[in-house]
Design a protein around this motif. Structure first.
Motif, mmCIF file in Angstrom:
data_model
loop_
_atom_site.group_PDB
_atom_site.id
_atom_site.type_symbol
_atom_site.label_atom_id
_atom_site.label_comp_id
_atom_site.label_asym_id
_atom_site.label_seq_id
_atom_site.Cartn_x
_atom_site.Cartn_y
_atom_site.Cartn_z
ATOM 1 N N ASP A 104 11.969 5.575 -5.102
ATOM 2 C CA ASP A 104 11.467 6.792 -4.460
ATOM 3 C C ASP A 104 12.573 7.567 -3.747
ATOM 4 O O ASP A 104 12.706 8.779 -3.917
ATOM 5 N N LYS A 105 13.384 6.882 -2.946
ATOM 6 C CA LYS A 105 14.341 7.563 -2.075
ATOM 7 C C LYS A 105 15.688 7.825 -2.732
ATOM 8 O O LYS A 105 16.361 8.804 -2.403
ATOM 9 N N GLN A 109 12.386 9.060 -8.227
ATOM 10 C CA GLN A 109 11.121 8.808 -8.901
ATOM 11 C C GLN A 109 10.039 8.698 -7.822
ATOM 12 O O GLN A 109 10.209 7.975 -6.854
ATOM 13 N N GLU A 110 8.973 9.414 -7.992
ATOM 14 C CA GLU A 110 7.962 9.468 -6.938
ATOM 15 C C GLU A 110 7.131 8.184 -6.899
ATOM 16 O O GLU A 110 6.444 7.842 -7.858
ATOM 17 N N HIS A 111 7.245 7.483 -5.780
ATOM 18 C CA HIS A 111 6.445 6.281 -5.531
ATOM 19 C C HIS A 111 6.008 6.287 -4.076
ATOM 20 O O HIS A 111 6.710 6.813 -3.214
ATOM 21 N N SER A 112 4.857 5.705 -3.816
ATOM 22 C CA SER A 112 4.420 5.513 -2.434
ATOM 23 C C SER A 112 5.111 4.266 -1.906
ATOM 24 O O SER A 112 4.708 3.144 -2.201
#
Length: 211
Positions: A104-105, A109-112
């Motif tokens: 994510d960071k 890549q978008e992840h919770s």
């Protein structure tokens, strides 16, 4: 990736200063702003002569480091600890959360990946309303919120109800004095078992809040 530092409980008040210096040193040696992920110390009670008394302060200090340095992120481990084991067996959960955070960071890549974090609270007609970030799908696994303590003007309040309302935690079931101060403590002991999660199944971070 940095995981664990139990021996620092001898001087927990120095943790943030030393940890920030280590990150700065590594970045200087690598020659760029090296992304840095670390794991908050897992719950622990006692093993040998280590009683974990310094752990709550280390966790507070750990939490502050990510706010003082860029490209630094912390992983929640509040549900993987073992009371009598410095090195808890549940490594898969920790690795999974580190991977999500990196994806994510760092790799866009978008992840919770973030843990629910209490950022404030207020008194209302309902009770005490605690506000969280990363709280999409906030829920309790069980009937009660573990590791939660409430204090009022006359000391600890033991009779209360804690329940999730959307992305807030509502504490009710007691008479509120609007002019008084209330302190909410969550996971402020050496060992605890967190059961408050978001939709990504990441446990909430420890906090201490005065309302």
């Amino acid at each position: 990736v940095w995981y664990q530092r139990e021996s620092d409980d001898r001087k927990p008040e120095l943790y943030a200063e030393l940890f920030e210096a280590m990150i700065d040193c590594w970045r200087m040696e690598w020659g760029y702003c090296l992304p840095f992920l670390y794991v908050q110390l897992a719950p622990f009670a006692r093993q040998g002569d280590n009683n974990g008394n310094g752990y709550p302060e280390i966790r507070r200090q750990q939490s502050s480091v990510r706010k003082e340095r860029e490209k630094v992120w912390m992983i929640s481990s509040g549900d993987v600890g073992q009371a009598d084991n410095l090195h808890p067996a549940k490594k898969m959960e920790v690795g999974h959360r580190l991977a999500l955070m990196a994806l994510d960071k760092i790799y866009d890549q978008e992840h919770s990946a973030d843990a629910p974090e209490c950022t404030g609270g207020e008194k209302s007609d309902k009770g005490l309303e605690l506000i969280f970030t990363a709280a999409d799908g906030l829920h309790i696994k069980g009937k009660h919120v573990n590791a939660l303590k409430l204090y009022g003007p006359e000391g600890e309040i033991t009779e209360y109800i804690a329940q999730v309302e959307k992305e807030k935690l509502l504490i009710s079931g007691f008479e509120i004095n609007r002019g008084a101060k209330y302190t909410v403590e969550f996971a402020q002991s050496p060992y605890y078992e967190i059961n408050l999660y978001n939709a990504a199944q990441i446990p909430a971070l420890p906090f201490r809040l005065q309302i």
